[in-house]
Design an enzyme around this catalytic site. Sequence first.
Site, PDB file in Angstrom:
ATOM      1  N   VAL A  17      37.303 -19.262  -3.522  1.00 28.02           N
ATOM      2  CA  VAL A  17      38.505 -19.185  -4.378  1.00 28.02           C
ATOM      3  C   VAL A  17      39.594 -20.145  -3.879  1.00 28.02           C
ATOM      4  O   VAL A  17      40.158 -20.921  -4.661  1.00 28.02           O
ATOM      5  CB  VAL A  17      39.052 -17.734  -4.433  1.00 28.02           C
ATOM      6  CG1 VAL A  17      40.241 -17.652  -5.389  1.00 28.02           C
ATOM      7  CG2 VAL A  17      37.967 -16.760  -4.852  1.00 28.02           C
ATOM      8  N   ALA A  46      45.375 -22.919   5.723  1.00 31.59           N
ATOM      9  CA  ALA A  46      44.855 -22.380   6.990  1.00 31.59           C
ATOM     10  C   ALA A  46      43.410 -21.944   6.816  1.00 31.59           C
ATOM     11  O   ALA A  46      43.067 -21.259   5.846  1.00 31.59           O
ATOM     12  CB  ALA A  46      45.709 -21.199   7.436  1.00 31.59           C
ATOM     13  N   GLU A 130      46.831 -10.222  -9.187  1.00 35.49           N
ATOM     14  CA  GLU A 130      46.051 -10.175 -10.429  1.00 35.49           C
ATOM     15  C   GLU A 130      44.550 -10.328 -10.178  1.00 35.49           C
ATOM     16  O   GLU A 130      43.725  -9.738 -10.880  1.00 35.49           O
ATOM     17  CB  GLU A 130      46.536 -11.276 -11.382  1.00 35.49           C
ATOM     18  CG  GLU A 130      45.886 -11.284 -12.751  1.00 35.49           C
ATOM     19  CD  GLU A 130      46.070  -9.976 -13.504  1.00 35.49           C
ATOM     20  OE1 GLU A 130      47.188  -9.698 -13.940  1.00 35.49           O
ATOM     21  OE2 GLU A 130      45.085  -9.219 -13.650  1.00 35.49           O
ATOM     22  N   GLY A 135      38.594 -10.109 -11.128  1.00 32.75           N
ATOM     23  CA  GLY A 135      38.678 -11.570 -11.045  1.00 32.75           C
ATOM     24  C   GLY A 135      39.616 -12.234 -12.033  1.00 32.75           C
ATOM     25  O   GLY A 135      40.833 -12.074 -11.961  1.00 32.75           O
ATOM     26  N   GLY A 188      23.139 -16.609  -5.967  1.00 33.71           N
ATOM     27  CA  GLY A 188      24.475 -16.587  -5.363  1.00 33.71           C
ATOM     28  C   GLY A 188      25.386 -15.523  -5.951  1.00 33.71           C
ATOM     29  O   GLY A 188      26.567 -15.446  -5.606  1.00 33.71           O
ATOM     30  N   LYS A 206      38.380  -1.599  -6.224  1.00 32.00           N
ATOM     31  CA  LYS A 206      39.046  -2.011  -7.471  1.00 32.00           C
ATOM     32  C   LYS A 206      39.521  -0.783  -8.249  1.00 32.00           C
ATOM     33  O   LYS A 206      40.598  -0.792  -8.855  1.00 32.00           O
ATOM     34  CB  LYS A 206      38.100  -2.870  -8.303  1.00 32.00           C
ATOM     35  CG  LYS A 206      37.793  -4.214  -7.645  1.00 32.00           C
ATOM     36  CD  LYS A 206      36.595  -4.893  -8.281  1.00 32.00           C
ATOM     37  CE  LYS A 206      36.279  -6.213  -7.578  1.00 32.00           C
ATOM     38  NZ  LYS A 206      34.986  -6.784  -7.978  1.00 32.00           N
ATOM     39  N   GLY A 308      33.846 -15.604  -9.260  1.00 29.36           N
ATOM     40  CA  GLY A 308      33.672 -17.060  -9.400  1.00 29.36           C
ATOM     41  C   GLY A 308      34.914 -17.750  -8.872  1.00 29.36           C
ATOM     42  O   GLY A 308      36.040 -17.299  -9.127  1.00 29.36           O
TER      43      GLY A 308
HETATM   44  P1  NDP Z   1      35.350 -17.004   1.334  1.00 35.83           P
HETATM   45  O1  NDP Z   1      34.624 -16.227   2.364  1.00 35.83           O
HETATM   46  O2  NDP Z   1      34.568 -17.956   0.493  1.00 35.83           O
HETATM   47  O3  NDP Z   1      36.517 -17.837   2.042  1.00 35.83           O
HETATM   48  C1  NDP Z   1      37.337 -17.279   3.026  1.00 35.83           C
HETATM   49  C2  NDP Z   1      38.233 -18.373   3.563  1.00 35.83           C
HETATM   50  O4  NDP Z   1      39.144 -17.800   4.479  1.00 35.83           O
HETATM   51  C3  NDP Z   1      37.507 -19.487   4.303  1.00 35.83           C
HETATM   52  O5  NDP Z   1      38.049 -20.736   4.007  1.00 35.83           O
HETATM   53  C4  NDP Z   1      37.746 -19.146   5.773  1.00 35.83           C
HETATM   54  O6  NDP Z   1      37.821 -20.277   6.621  1.00 35.83           O
HETATM   55  C5  NDP Z   1      39.109 -18.510   5.704  1.00 35.83           C
HETATM   56  N1  NDP Z   1      39.300 -17.573   6.802  1.00 35.83           N
HETATM   57  C6  NDP Z   1      38.608 -16.455   7.055  1.00 35.83           C
HETATM   58  N2  NDP Z   1      39.058 -15.868   8.167  1.00 35.83           N
HETATM   59  C7  NDP Z   1      40.052 -16.648   8.634  1.00 35.83           C
HETATM   60  C8  NDP Z   1      40.901 -16.588   9.755  1.00 35.83           C
HETATM   61  N3  NDP Z   1      40.770 -15.625  10.653  1.00 35.83           N
HETATM   62  N4  NDP Z   1      41.827 -17.556   9.897  1.00 35.83           N
HETATM   63  C9  NDP Z   1      41.928 -18.558   9.016  1.00 35.83           C
HETATM   64  N5  NDP Z   1      41.145 -18.671   7.924  1.00 35.83           N
HETATM   65  C10 NDP Z   1      40.216 -17.733   7.740  1.00 35.83           C
HETATM   66  O7  NDP Z   1      36.122 -15.960   0.427  1.00 35.83           O
HETATM   67  P2  NDP Z   1      36.389 -16.026  -1.146  1.00 35.83           P
HETATM   68  O8  NDP Z   1      37.103 -17.268  -1.475  1.00 35.83           O
HETATM   69  O9  NDP Z   1      35.151 -15.685  -1.871  1.00 35.83           O
HETATM   70  O10 NDP Z   1      37.358 -14.766  -1.346  1.00 35.83           O
HETATM   71  C11 NDP Z   1      38.710 -14.814  -0.988  1.00 35.83           C
HETATM   72  C12 NDP Z   1      39.388 -13.549  -1.483  1.00 35.83           C
HETATM   73  O11 NDP Z   1      39.276 -13.478  -2.893  1.00 35.83           O
HETATM   74  C13 NDP Z   1      38.752 -12.270  -0.945  1.00 35.83           C
HETATM   75  O12 NDP Z   1      39.740 -11.313  -0.704  1.00 35.83           O
HETATM   76  C14 NDP Z   1      37.861 -11.813  -2.090  1.00 35.83           C
HETATM   77  O13 NDP Z   1      37.622 -10.428  -2.110  1.00 35.83           O
HETATM   78  C15 NDP Z   1      38.687 -12.250  -3.277  1.00 35.83           C
HETATM   79  N6  NDP Z   1      37.918 -12.459  -4.501  1.00 35.83           N
HETATM   80  C16 NDP Z   1      36.845 -13.314  -4.487  1.00 35.83           C
HETATM   81  C17 NDP Z   1      36.136 -13.548  -5.652  1.00 35.83           C
HETATM   82  C18 NDP Z   1      35.008 -14.504  -5.667  1.00 35.83           C
HETATM   83  O14 NDP Z   1      34.402 -14.701  -6.737  1.00 35.83           O
HETATM   84  N7  NDP Z   1      34.652 -15.149  -4.573  1.00 35.83           N
HETATM   85  C19 NDP Z   1      36.497 -12.863  -6.905  1.00 35.83           C
HETATM   86  C20 NDP Z   1      37.673 -12.030  -6.813  1.00 35.83           C
HETATM   87  C21 NDP Z   1      38.337 -11.836  -5.642  1.00 35.83           C
HETATM   88  P3  NDP Z   1      36.535 -21.192   6.910  1.00 35.83           P
HETATM   89  O15 NDP Z   1      36.197 -21.817   5.595  1.00 35.83           O
HETATM   90  O16 NDP Z   1      37.002 -22.197   7.889  1.00 35.83           O
HETATM   91  O17 NDP Z   1      35.482 -20.267   7.398  1.00 35.83           O
HETATM   92  N1  HSE Z   2      31.177  -9.170  -5.327  1.00 31.97           N
HETATM   93  C1  HSE Z   2      32.069  -9.050  -6.444  1.00 31.97           C
HETATM   94  C2  HSE Z   2      31.262  -8.835  -7.713  1.00 31.97           C
HETATM   95  C3  HSE Z   2      32.897 -10.299  -6.637  1.00 31.97           C
HETATM   96  O1  HSE Z   2      30.023  -8.917  -7.705  1.00 31.97           O
HETATM   97  O2  HSE Z   2      31.870  -8.577  -8.744  1.00 31.97           O
HETATM   98  C4  HSE Z   2      34.330 -10.202  -6.390  1.00 31.97           C
HETATM   99  O3  HSE Z   2      34.922  -8.992  -6.451  1.00 31.97           O
END
Ligand code: NDP
Ligand code: HSE
Length: 440
Positions: A17, A46, A130, A135, A188, A206, A308
């Site tokens: 994201v 970060a 939001e 999502g 995925g 949620k 996504g």
């Molecule tokens: P990812 O695991 O893909 O990315 C997490 C990111 O956070 C990475 O860039 C990671 O760094 C960074 N990170 C993790 N720990 C640390 C730390 N200790 N210090 C600094 N940076 C850190 O997560 P997503 O993007 O999938 O999800 C992000 C949020 O969005 C979550 O809360 C998730 O629940 C929510 N979400 C995700 C959805 C999705 O479709 N993916 C949908 C809806 C909500 P690095 O890359 O260097 O490891």
């Molecule tokens: N793992 C979640 C899902 C994605 O399958 O809907 C983000 O909440």
Amino acid sequence: MTDYRTLRVALLGAGAVGSQVADLLLKHGDELADRAGAKLELAGIAVRNLDGKRDADLPRELFTTDAETLIVGSDIVIELMGGIEPARTQVLHAIASGADVVTANKALLATHGSEVFEAADQVGAEVYYEAAAAGAIPIIRPLRDSLAGDRVVRIMGIVNGTTNYILDRMDTEGADFADVLAQAQALGYAEADPTADVEGYDAAQKAAILASLAFHTTVPLDAVHREGITSVDAAMIESARHAGYVIKLLAVCERLTADDGSESISVRVYPALVERTHPLASVHGANNAVFVQAEAAGDLMFYGAGAGGVQTASAVLGDVVSAARRHIAGGVGVGESTRANLPAVPIGHVITRYQITLEVDDQPGVLATVAGILSEGRVSIATVEQTVIEADENTQTGGSARLVIGTHKAREQDLSETVERLAASGVVERVVSVLRVEGN
Ligand code: NDP
Ligand code: HSE
């Protein structure tokens, strides 16, 4: 170009994201500035690993591993790291530093939401989230703002894409749970460790967030009854289809009114039967949908991508624009009320319909015995269908039969005690399944 004031935006996380949020912020900066009334300067990103592969081509100089320093002096902090720590600490640090926070972190809000919101209240900061439920689908703002003048009665949500994908493939192809899960992982949709999705933890987080908003009540995660989909098999899906239902993992948030007028809520996540004519039955693949019933507005359905990277980034950026507008205009933000403070009841108090599937001895009097046990348990039968599984060739009896019993509304406590008595009755060989029927 208008001479906008510049707001400093810090991004924590550049994963699925976060990388899309950064990309869109950089690509559409001018447009977003016009909408927000402020220039949104991405001050830094970060991450954990500076050399990590990113889904978007982002300037290397923006990256840092020092989230704490990045936050200081920022107007808006976008938390997209996920998990509880260090996300919680950084979000509290951002609030204490005077920033508004945008987060998609359902795990954090479902477990430490009160702490985060109280910290924000104390300093007049806002927390926007939001993307934390369903999502890309706008559901937080509709519940928080658009329906603030109404009374939400019930929410039924398909809020987990992975499980909807699995159940949908099982329904449309007759596939087995394990096979579809493996395919979902290959595509995925499902994580390598699918526990959070298939055991309903993600949906429960949620549900807690949606129920808190809908009922103006703090709903802790442990008040959410949770069951996953690992016990759903191809035979259950087929039996549901035969009876005109589809099985969906539902997050149900319900307002209950007792005879004396007192109110409580029930928040629960479980696989349930939904009539094929219900709008939620047509939610296919990894899509999400939230069906809201409100006293005045009636039935509302919110549908779309529940996950996504780029889809979720849309919801995050909407929040960033809202936060920026508030910074420019001043005053309080959307706010949240938890004053109703309604108690959450345990699952035993829930009243719904059920479908009970039993394998029984195919002997004279068995149906009467089963009916008697249901009657004693205050569970009223609506439909019964019997199929002979195995019969003696000469008498056509003496084997086993499958009984599928649809009930009228019953109290969960009565129902589960009745099912226990059925299992111990001596005429029931096996309780195949007990599923709730939702959607009426
Ligand atoms: P990812 O695991 O893909 O990315 C997490 C990111 O956070 C990475 O860039 C990671 O760094 C960074 N990170 C993790 N720990 C640390 C730390 N200790 N210090 C600094 N940076 C850190 O997560 P997503 O993007 O999938 O999800 C992000 C949020 O969005 C979550 O809360 C998730 O629940 C929510 N979400 C995700 C959805 C999705 O479709 N993916 C949908 C809806 C909500 P690095 O890359 O260097 O490891
Ligand atoms: N793992 C979640 C899902 C994605 O399958 O809907 C983000 O909440």
